[in-house]
Design a protein around this motif. Structure first.
Motif, PDB file in Angstrom:
ATOM      1  N   GLN A 147       3.077 -20.982 -66.996  1.00 56.46           N
ATOM      2  CA  GLN A 147       3.266 -21.805 -65.801  1.00 56.46           C
ATOM      3  C   GLN A 147       4.662 -21.607 -65.221  1.00 56.46           C
ATOM      4  N   ARG A 148       5.650 -21.471 -66.110  1.00 55.58           N
ATOM      5  CA  ARG A 148       7.023 -21.250 -65.638  1.00 55.58           C
ATOM      6  C   ARG A 148       7.150 -19.881 -64.976  1.00 55.58           C
ATOM      7  N   LEU A 149       6.530 -18.884 -65.562  1.00 55.55           N
ATOM      8  CA  LEU A 149       6.570 -17.546 -64.976  1.00 55.55           C
ATOM      9  C   LEU A 149       5.880 -17.519 -63.616  1.00 55.55           C
ATOM     10  N   MET A 150       4.804 -18.259 -63.500  1.00 55.35           N
ATOM     11  CA  MET A 150       4.108 -18.337 -62.216  1.00 55.35           C
ATOM     12  C   MET A 150       4.999 -18.980 -61.161  1.00 55.35           C
ATOM     13  N   LYS A 151       5.718 -20.007 -61.565  1.00 57.57           N
ATOM     14  CA  LYS A 151       6.620 -20.676 -60.625  1.00 57.57           C
ATOM     15  C   LYS A 151       7.740 -19.745 -60.186  1.00 57.57           C
ATOM     16  N   LEU A 152       8.166 -18.870 -61.082  1.00 57.67           N
ATOM     17  CA  LEU A 152       9.218 -17.897 -60.755  1.00 57.67           C
ATOM     18  C   LEU A 152       8.657 -16.674 -60.029  1.00 57.67           C
ATOM     19  N   GLY A 153       7.336 -16.612 -59.902  1.00 57.34           N
ATOM     20  CA  GLY A 153       6.712 -15.482 -59.229  1.00 57.34           C
ATOM     21  C   GLY A 153       6.710 -14.207 -60.038  1.00 57.34           C
ATOM     22  N   ALA A 154       6.742 -14.367 -61.363  1.00 52.51           N
ATOM     23  CA  ALA A 154       6.857 -13.192 -62.227  1.00 52.51           C
ATOM     24  C   ALA A 154       5.539 -12.727 -62.818  1.00 52.51           C
ATOM     25  N   VAL A 155       4.501 -13.550 -62.724  1.00 52.60           N
ATOM     26  CA  VAL A 155       3.224 -13.189 -63.338  1.00 52.60           C
ATOM     27  C   VAL A 155       2.551 -12.078 -62.538  1.00 52.60           C
ATOM     28  N   GLY A 156       2.225 -10.978 -63.223  1.00 50.72           N
ATOM     29  CA  GLY A 156       1.543  -9.870 -62.586  1.00 50.72           C
ATOM     30  C   GLY A 156       2.417  -9.011 -61.698  1.00 50.72           C
ATOM     31  N   VAL A 157       3.732  -9.233 -61.717  1.00 51.70           N
ATOM     32  CA  VAL A 157       4.654  -8.462 -60.878  1.00 51.70           C
ATOM     33  C   VAL A 157       5.441  -7.504 -61.756  1.00 51.70           C
ATOM     34  N   ASN A 158       5.127  -6.225 -61.655  1.00 50.83           N
ATOM     35  CA  ASN A 158       5.832  -5.223 -62.453  1.00 50.83           C
ATOM     36  C   ASN A 158       7.303  -5.147 -62.049  1.00 50.83           C
ATOM     37  N   GLY A 159       8.164  -5.154 -63.048  1.00 52.06           N
ATOM     38  CA  GLY A 159       9.588  -5.006 -62.788  1.00 52.06           C
ATOM     39  C   GLY A 159      10.303  -6.271 -62.375  1.00 52.06           C
ATOM     40  N   HIS A 160       9.625  -7.400 -62.363  1.00 53.47           N
ATOM     41  CA  HIS A 160      10.290  -8.657 -61.996  1.00 53.47           C
ATOM     42  C   HIS A 160      11.383  -8.959 -63.024  1.00 53.47           C
ATOM     43  N   PRO A 161      12.581  -9.362 -62.580  1.00 51.83           N
ATOM     44  CA  PRO A 161      13.688  -9.631 -63.519  1.00 51.83           C
ATOM     45  C   PRO A 161      13.338 -10.619 -64.622  1.00 51.83           C
TER      46      PRO A 161
END
Length: 214
Positions: free
Chosen positions: A164-178
């Protein structure tokens, strides 16, 4: 008849013990009655073990009376089935309360986690510390099987909150996200710190897909 009276009284004793234990521990009544400052994880685990011990005896007690009751009296045996279910539900409530202790920590710590600082972050250090502390308290009270079941639930809760936290950060399913990159280091620390504890041997398996969109 004496046999039905004895059985009814015994069922009442079991019911009172279950109810009073719930009031004192899960209901926190012991804070007032005996002056405890808090209900700890150890108190919860010990109460659950008492419930399990009595629940394990109930089938034998039921069998004892079943052999002695007349056919028309055996309808009363259903009380033991209800008792068993009540005790199992009580144990499940304690289990949920113990898991909730880590859930609260994970929610608080991961709400601060941005995936930007040098890993391992203080958030992950604090979560690992609390899980290890809970394990240290419970390992002398619970069996290995009980530990595995409890910490499997802990892992599932942690997985959900982290995703849920990763989703809020927009990191889920995004290759290379910091954040996803930082998380790899965080999870290596998390797994390495906990995998040698009884019941947590396979902890890495439950976190491998946390940054995927599925």
């Amino acid at each position: 008849m004496l046999r039905t009276d004895v059985m009814t009284r015994l069922v009442e004793v079991f019911q009172i013990f279950n109810k009073r234990t719930w009031q004192l521990v899960l209901g926190a009544g012991a804070l007032q009655t005996v002056g405890l400052k808090s209900i700890t994880a150890k108190h919860l685990a010990l109460s659950a073990q008492c419930m399990c011990a009595i629940a394990a005896l109930i089938p034998s007690v039921r069998q004892h009376f079943e052999r002695r009751l007349q056919v028309r009296e055996r309808v009363l045996l259903a009380q033991f089935d209800t008792l068993t279910e009540d005790y199992k539900n009580h144990v499940a409530e304690v289990h949920s309360k113990l898991v909730a202790m880590i859930e609260e920590v994970a929610l608080k710590q991961l709400s601060k986690w941005e995936g930007k600082s040098t890993a391992p972050s203080q958030s992950f250090r604090n979560i690992v510390k609390q899980i290890a502390k809970l394990h240290d308290v419970l390992k002398s009270v619970l069996s290995n099987r009980q530990l595995r079941n409890l910490f499997l639930s802990v892992q599932r809760v942690f997985h959900t909150i982290l995703k849920q936290r990763l989703m809020k950060l927009g990191a889920v399913g995004v290759n290379g996200h910091p954040a996803a990159q930082a998380l790899k280091t965080e999870l290596n620390f998390f797994v390495d710190s906990l995998r040698d504890l009884d019941g947590l041997e396979g902890i890495g398996r439950y976190l491998s897909d946390v940054w995927t969109s599925s």
